[in-house]
Design a protein around this motif. Structure first.
Motif, PDB file in Angstrom:
ATOM      1  N   PRO A  61       0.897  -0.991   0.471  1.00 33.25           N
ATOM      2  CA  PRO A  61      -0.587  -0.035  -0.317  1.00 33.25           C
ATOM      3  C   PRO A  61       0.850   1.359  -0.253  1.00 33.25           C
ATOM      4  N   ALA A  62       0.685   2.034  -0.976  1.00 33.54           N
ATOM      5  CA  ALA A  62       2.142   3.140  -1.327  1.00 33.54           C
ATOM      6  C   ALA A  62       1.088   4.368  -0.419  1.00 33.54           C
ATOM      7  N   GLY A  63       1.226   5.630  -1.305  1.00 34.56           N
ATOM      8  CA  GLY A  63       1.500   7.117  -0.847  1.00 34.56           C
ATOM      9  C   GLY A  63       2.566   6.923   0.483  1.00 34.56           C
ATOM     10  N   GLU A  64       1.259   8.967   0.963  1.00 38.75           N
ATOM     11  CA  GLU A  64       2.713   9.297   2.196  1.00 38.75           C
ATOM     12  C   GLU A  64       2.588   8.431   2.898  1.00 38.75           C
ATOM     13  N   GLU A  65       1.785   7.268   3.031  1.00 35.36           N
ATOM     14  CA  GLU A  65       1.453   5.853   4.175  1.00 35.36           C
ATOM     15  C   GLU A  65       2.588   5.427   4.732  1.00 35.36           C
ATOM     16  N   LEU A  66       2.960   5.404   3.418  1.00 38.22           N
ATOM     17  CA  LEU A  66       3.930   3.818   2.898  1.00 38.22           C
ATOM     18  C   LEU A  66       5.727   4.610   4.365  1.00 38.22           C
ATOM     19  N   LYS A  67       5.323   6.172   3.275  1.00 37.83           N
ATOM     20  CA  LYS A  67       7.006   6.366   4.049  1.00 37.83           C
ATOM     21  C   LYS A  67       6.514   7.519   5.681  1.00 37.83           C
ATOM     22  N   ASN A  68       5.553   7.011   5.853  1.00 34.49           N
ATOM     23  CA  ASN A  68       5.574   7.322   7.239  1.00 34.49           C
ATOM     24  C   ASN A  68       5.277   6.125   7.795  1.00 34.49           C
ATOM     25  N   ASN A  69       5.619   4.911   7.476  1.00 32.05           N
ATOM     26  CA  ASN A  69       5.324   3.750   8.146  1.00 32.05           C
ATOM     27  C   ASN A  69       7.356   3.033   8.261  1.00 32.05           C
ATOM     28  N   TRP A  70       7.562   3.113   9.239  1.00 28.57           N
ATOM     29  CA  TRP A  70       9.361   2.364   9.512  1.00 28.57           C
ATOM     30  C   TRP A  70       9.100   1.136   9.228  1.00 28.57           C
ATOM     31  N   GLN A  71       7.685   0.285   9.507  1.00 24.41           N
ATOM     32  CA  GLN A  71       7.211  -1.354   9.446  1.00 24.41           C
ATOM     33  C   GLN A  71       7.954  -1.405   8.571  1.00 24.41           C
ATOM     34  N   GLN A  72       7.478  -1.218   7.802  1.00 25.75           N
ATOM     35  CA  GLN A  72       7.314  -1.200   5.544  1.00 25.75           C
ATOM     36  C   GLN A  72       8.454  -1.675   5.517  1.00 25.75           C
ATOM     37  N   ILE A  73       9.291  -0.567   6.065  1.00 23.32           N
ATOM     38  CA  ILE A  73      11.352  -0.630   5.436  1.00 23.32           C
ATOM     39  C   ILE A  73      11.798  -1.953   6.027  1.00 23.32           C
ATOM     40  N   GLU A  74      11.305  -2.330   7.374  1.00 22.97           N
ATOM     41  CA  GLU A  74      12.132  -3.363   8.092  1.00 22.97           C
ATOM     42  C   GLU A  74      10.827  -4.521   7.931  1.00 22.97           C
ATOM     43  N   PHE A  75      10.271  -4.578   6.871  1.00 23.30           N
ATOM     44  CA  PHE A  75       9.527  -5.667   6.215  1.00 23.30           C
ATOM     45  C   PHE A  75      10.548  -5.735   4.834  1.00 23.30           C
TER      46      PHE A  75
END
Ligand SMILES: NC(=O)c1ccc[n+]([C@@H]2O[C@H](COP(=O)([O-])OP(=O)(O)OC[C@H]3O[C@@H](n4cnc5c(N)ncnc54)[C@H](O)[C@@H]3O)[C@@H](O)[C@H]2O)c1
Ligand SMILES: [Zn+2]
Length: 412
Positions: free
Chosen positions: A81-95
């Motif tokens: 799931p993209a958009g700015e939410e992705l950039k606000n979500n460190w957990q997605q980086i860890e994933f």
């Protein structure tokens, strides 16, 4: 004293139908440095892109299958799931880092990002930090990503409530722009990226600015030829600054491509990201252009000309976040200047305008003049709203600006 010199090769290619079997661009890009072996690809893709084209994943897999001598997908493309939410979500980086680790992605493998600026910024960060840097291919899918964010050398995510706090400078292995992606964008996202074209034209290329003015109605109706020219010229101007501007990793105090951005970044945060980056940039450009006129740098009247162009392209130049206050009653937007200075370090350096196509750097901005500039924008917005109400009661269609304004307000 030792000196380290590193040179980068970074092709930025334009094509259509990137995953057509007989389009060799992706294959040839991957094998550019090692032609004899099969390369491993890990693909992260913007869920918005997948949703907009339900045959895409199949076509991408078929492409890799057909060129299996050289390309191997290590797993099916991973949709996020993209958009700015992705950039606000460190957990997605860890994933994403975990996936790289678990699938043994090494520095000769490729991490491919397909998506808008937010997805590319996030995937770019992952590719830059895993194993201290994995080959990274960007496939931008929005106007903004194709003409600006995707063709640059920066990546990053938001942290501590601050835009792009965590990120690196890391030129990608290649950027592959396919205009077909743009066609499936919403009207709002087609409009968004055009503010970066106005920005770079204003600071670098007067002829391009005139072209934008002359072609505003074609751009307003998303005429494909006009859109493609706009995207390509804008990407060229960005690349030229990065490759020949002498400071690609922004080690000095200047951020020459960030005209209008000190307020734009703050507005994105203050509006809780209901304003898209491109929309906030349009407001930031309008604010700093009027400020340039107010402070005698720019000829009177050019502020209005710039605003008219932005409005014709579909931008609203007002948002209530411009007037937001901090807990102690100060204008919150002004903190954007401190954030901007601190992000780079050194002396505050803001690009303003001294002519169409010509930026000028200043090291100080006057708070009172900023407040007057905000009022000017507000008055302009109020009189436009009044005019459009009057015209709509007489049966004449309201223009796209007003529709976009209500879109932005609905989306808050
Ligand atoms: N790294 C840089 O140098 C740089 C420069 C400018 C902007 N940026 C960043 O870029 C981001 C904004 O990027 P953006 O404007 O591309 O928006 P975005 O990435 O937020 O995407 C907007 C929406 O479009 C959807 N989408 C993407 N491609 C699509 C397609 N082809 N069809 C249908 N939907 C699609 C996405 O899912 C998302 O919902 C901001 O975070 C900004 O800070 C980075
Ligand atoms: Zn920008």
């Amino acid at each position: 004293m030792q000196e380290v010199r590193v040179s980068w090769e970074m092709p930025v290619a334009f094509t259509t139908d990137l995953f057509a079997i007989d389009n060799l661009l992706l294959r040839d890009t991957v094998i550019r440095q090692e032609q004899t072996r099969c390369h491993r690809l890990l693909v992260f893709i913007d869920a918005g892109v997948v949703e907009a084209d339900n045959t895409l994943l199949t076509r991408l897999s078929a492409y890799c299958e057909h060129h299996s001598k050289h390309l191997k997908l290590v797993c099916p493309p991973i949709s996020l799931p993209a958009g700015e939410e992705l950039k606000n979500n460190w957990q997605q980086i860890e994933f994403m880092l975990t996936v790289c680790h678990d699938l043994h992605i090494d520095r000769h493998s490729y991490v491919v990002g397909i998506g808008g600026g937010a997805l590319l910024d996030s995937v770019g960060l992952v590719a830059a930090i895993a194993h201290r840097g994995i080959r990274h291919i960007r496939i931008p899918t929005t106007v903004l990503a194709q003409n600006d964010s995707g063709v640059g050398v920066k990546n990053g995510i938001n942290l501590f409530g601050q835009k792009n706090y965590l990120g690196t400078f890391a030129p990608p292995f290649a950027v592959l722009n396919d205009y077909k992606f743009v066609e499936s964008l919403t009207e709002r996202d087609k409009i968004c990226g055009m503010s970066e074209a106005v920005k770079v034209a204003l600071i670098r290329d007067r002829i391009f600015f005139s072209w934008l003015e002359k072609n505003a109605s074609r751009l307003q109706s998303f005429d494909a030829n006009a859109m493609q020219h706009m995207i390509k010229r804008c990407a060229e101007l960005h690349m030229h600054q990065i490759c020949h501007g002498g400071d690609p990793f922004e080690t000095g105090s200047a951020r020459p491509l960030d005209f209008g951005h000190w307020s734009a970044h703050k507005l994105e945060t203050l509006s809780d990201h209901s304003l898209r980056h491109g929309e906030a940039v349009a407001i930031g450009i309008a604010l700093d252009t009027h400020y340039s006129v107010r402070t005698g740098l720019l000829e009177d009247g050019l502020d209005d000309r710039v605003c008219v162009l932005l409005e014709q392209l579909g931008f609203s130049l007002w948002h209530p976040a411009l007037e937001a206050e901090t807990n102690d009653g100060k204008l919150a937007l002004l903190n954007g200047l401190d954030d901007f200075r601190e992000h780079l370090g050194g002396k505050l350096t803001i690009t303003l305008l001294r002519n169409l196509g010509e930026g000028i750097e200043v090291h100080n901005m006057d708070n009172a003049q900023i407040v007057h500039s905000i009022k000017w924008l507000h008055n302009r917005f109020l009189s436009k709203t009044r005019t459009s109400r009057n015209t709509s009661t007489t049966g004449i269609a309201t223009d796209r600006v007003v529709r976009t304004q209500s879109n932005q307000i609905d989306n808050r």
